[in-house]
Write a protein that holds these residues in place. Structure first.
Motif, PDB file in Angstrom:
ATOM      1  N   VAL A  67       0.907  -1.253   0.077  1.00  0.00           N
ATOM      2  CA  VAL A  67       0.012   0.106  -0.126  1.00  0.00           C
ATOM      3  C   VAL A  67       0.719   1.231  -0.179  1.00  0.00           C
ATOM      4  O   VAL A  67       0.234   2.419  -0.354  1.00  0.00           O
ATOM      5  N   LYS A  68       1.981   1.112   0.569  1.00  0.00           N
ATOM      6  CA  LYS A  68       2.913   2.553   0.843  1.00  0.00           C
ATOM      7  C   LYS A  68       3.230   3.298  -0.719  1.00  0.00           C
ATOM      8  O   LYS A  68       2.925   4.565  -0.616  1.00  0.00           O
ATOM      9  N   PRO A  69       3.129   2.580  -1.714  1.00  0.00           N
ATOM     10  CA  PRO A  69       3.503   3.398  -2.970  1.00  0.00           C
ATOM     11  C   PRO A  69       2.207   4.324  -3.556  1.00  0.00           C
ATOM     12  O   PRO A  69       2.510   5.137  -4.431  1.00  0.00           O
ATOM     13  N   CYS A 124      -5.118   2.810   0.861  1.00  0.00           N
ATOM     14  CA  CYS A 124      -3.693   2.839   0.999  1.00  0.00           C
ATOM     15  C   CYS A 124      -2.995   3.924   2.054  1.00  0.00           C
ATOM     16  O   CYS A 124      -2.063   3.476   2.798  1.00  0.00           O
ATOM     17  N   SER A 125      -3.463   5.109   1.997  1.00  0.00           N
ATOM     18  CA  SER A 125      -2.951   6.008   2.837  1.00  0.00           C
ATOM     19  C   SER A 125      -2.991   5.811   4.385  1.00  0.00           C
ATOM     20  O   SER A 125      -2.168   5.971   5.107  1.00  0.00           O
ATOM     21  N   LEU A 168      -1.049   3.751   9.605  1.00  0.00           N
ATOM     22  CA  LEU A 168      -1.156   2.843  10.636  1.00  0.00           C
ATOM     23  C   LEU A 168       0.207   2.043  10.771  1.00  0.00           C
ATOM     24  O   LEU A 168       0.608   1.897  11.783  1.00  0.00           O
ATOM     25  N   PHE A 169       0.519   1.581   9.793  1.00  0.00           N
ATOM     26  CA  PHE A 169       1.489   0.469   9.675  1.00  0.00           C
ATOM     27  C   PHE A 169       2.842   1.197  10.037  1.00  0.00           C
ATOM     28  O   PHE A 169       3.886   0.490  10.265  1.00  0.00           O
ATOM     29  N   SER A 170       3.054   2.535   9.803  1.00  0.00           N
ATOM     30  CA  SER A 170       4.334   3.206  10.252  1.00  0.00           C
ATOM     31  C   SER A 170       4.398   3.450  11.887  1.00  0.00           C
ATOM     32  O   SER A 170       5.474   4.080  12.216  1.00  0.00           O
ATOM     33  N   VAL A 171       3.449   3.030  12.631  1.00  0.00           N
ATOM     34  CA  VAL A 171       3.383   3.279  14.049  1.00  0.00           C
ATOM     35  C   VAL A 171       4.324   2.254  14.568  1.00  0.00           C
ATOM     36  O   VAL A 171       4.418   1.103  14.162  1.00  0.00           O
TER      37      VAL A 171
END
Length: 348
Positions: A176-178, A186-187, A192-195
């Motif tokens: 999803v990051k790109p 995706c945003s 969330l996954f950067s936490v």
């Protein structure tokens, strides 16, 4: 209503209604209302069985009814029930739809990056491109629309359980990051996954010469980080418990209040000789509120947060991004004057 007034009976009727090709909107609305009316009395095992049953509709029901089933599962998670009973089925469908939507998402990023703002709005250009894709490859647009509808359920579920979070991050983060520029789903998942969890930190309040080492977990952005730091009584004038509960996840998601920021939060190179010699602005090393703790520069394995007197007053709105994600700062130890000096010498 002829059925017995129990939650399992309501759950069975709801699943049957959502799975039926002949159910109309009124049937679905009635079944959902009965289900929700009896939910407060449901035992954990009854809710688990309901989620497992609803997961069977994710792929077999109509798109609208499948989305209803997914969002009801997300609602159950937000009410405190465990998402492990349906997340596997939802992850399989999410990966399937990401695969289908990926050409559209890639094309959208290309359009965003190649459209000149002065000649045309990039977002308008993406919308035009999507109209063409909707005609030539409608499955791609449908898959993207599905992701936009169901991602709140993914966010709530991953926020509520660290084990599920880690599994979801491994499955989806790189996927999803790109596409954070062109997809809300995706945003939000990327945010969330950067936490970070159990991430080592060093916090130094420079004017008071107070510092501690510890860890942070569950903090989505640096607004939340500063507010949590402002709840530490050793730094003086702590925000009250009601506002702290909003920020740490034990209270409502929105405090409907704002407070004045207490510090300029900075990264450690602001104290370095090279920065002072460069003559560059201190703002080059500010920890911007809109960023996340993941962006904070580490030193010797700890992300270093320097707290300076504020250069101007900033208002911080008291809220958190993810309703089911608890956040915390765990203090390991307060540093002695000598220990603090050793850290500051390293930075300088």
């Amino acid at each position: 209503m002829s059925e017995k007034q129990t939650f399992p009976a309501a759950a069975a009727r709801l699943t049957q209604t959502l799975a039926s090709a002949t159910s109309d909107g009124n049937d679905v609305k009635s079944a959902i209302n009965w289900f929700l009316d009896l939910l407060p009395g449901a035992a954990n095992e009854e809710a688990a069985a309901a989620m497992e049953s609803l997961a069977g509709v994710f792929e077999t029901g109509s798109v609208e009814n499948a989305v209803n089933a997914i969002m009801l599962c997300g609602y159950l998670v937000e009410k405190g029930y465990e998402g492990k009973h349906f997340i596997g089925a939802l992850e399989r469908l999410t990966i399937k739809n990401l695969d289908i939507a990926e050409p559209l998402l890639k094309a959208s990023v290309t359009v965003m990056e190649t459209t000149d703002d002065e000649d045309e709005d990039p977002y308008g250009a993406v919308d035009k491109m999507r109209e063409t894709v909707a005609t030539e490859h409608p499955d791609q647009v449908k898959a993207d629309d599905w992701l936009e509808k169901i991602y709140p359920c993914l966010v709530s579920t991953y926020s509520s359980d660290l084990q599920l979070f880690n599994k979801g991050k491994a499955l989806l983060y790189d996927r999803v990051k790109p596409y954070i520029q062109v997809s809300n789903a995706c945003s939000w998942l990327s945010t969330l996954f950067s936490v970070l969890f159990n991430e080592p930190i060093l916090v130094v309040e420079l004017s008071q010469k107070k510092a501690f080492t510890g860890t942070i977990s569950g903090i989505a952005d640096n607004f939340q980080l500063q507010l949590l730091l402002m709840s530490i009584p050793e730094f003086g004038d702590a925000i009250d418990a009601e506002l702290t509960a909003v920020v740490d996840g034990t209270g409502p998601q929105d405090g409907e209040a704002s407070v004045a920021g207490k510090w300029d939060m900075c990264t450690w190179p602001i104290l370095s000789a090279s920065h002072k010699e460069s003559g560059n602005s201190d703002s080059d090393h500010w920890i911007w509120s809109e960023g996340s703790p993941e962006d904070i520069e580490p030193l010797d394995g700890r992300r270093v947060i320097l707290l300076k007197e504020p250069s101007y007053q900033r208002g911080l709105y008291v809220q958190r991004s993810f309703s089911t994600l608890p956040a915390s700062i765990q203090i390991e130890k307060w540093l002695s004057e000598e220990q603090l000096k050793q850290w500051l010498d390293k930075m300088q």
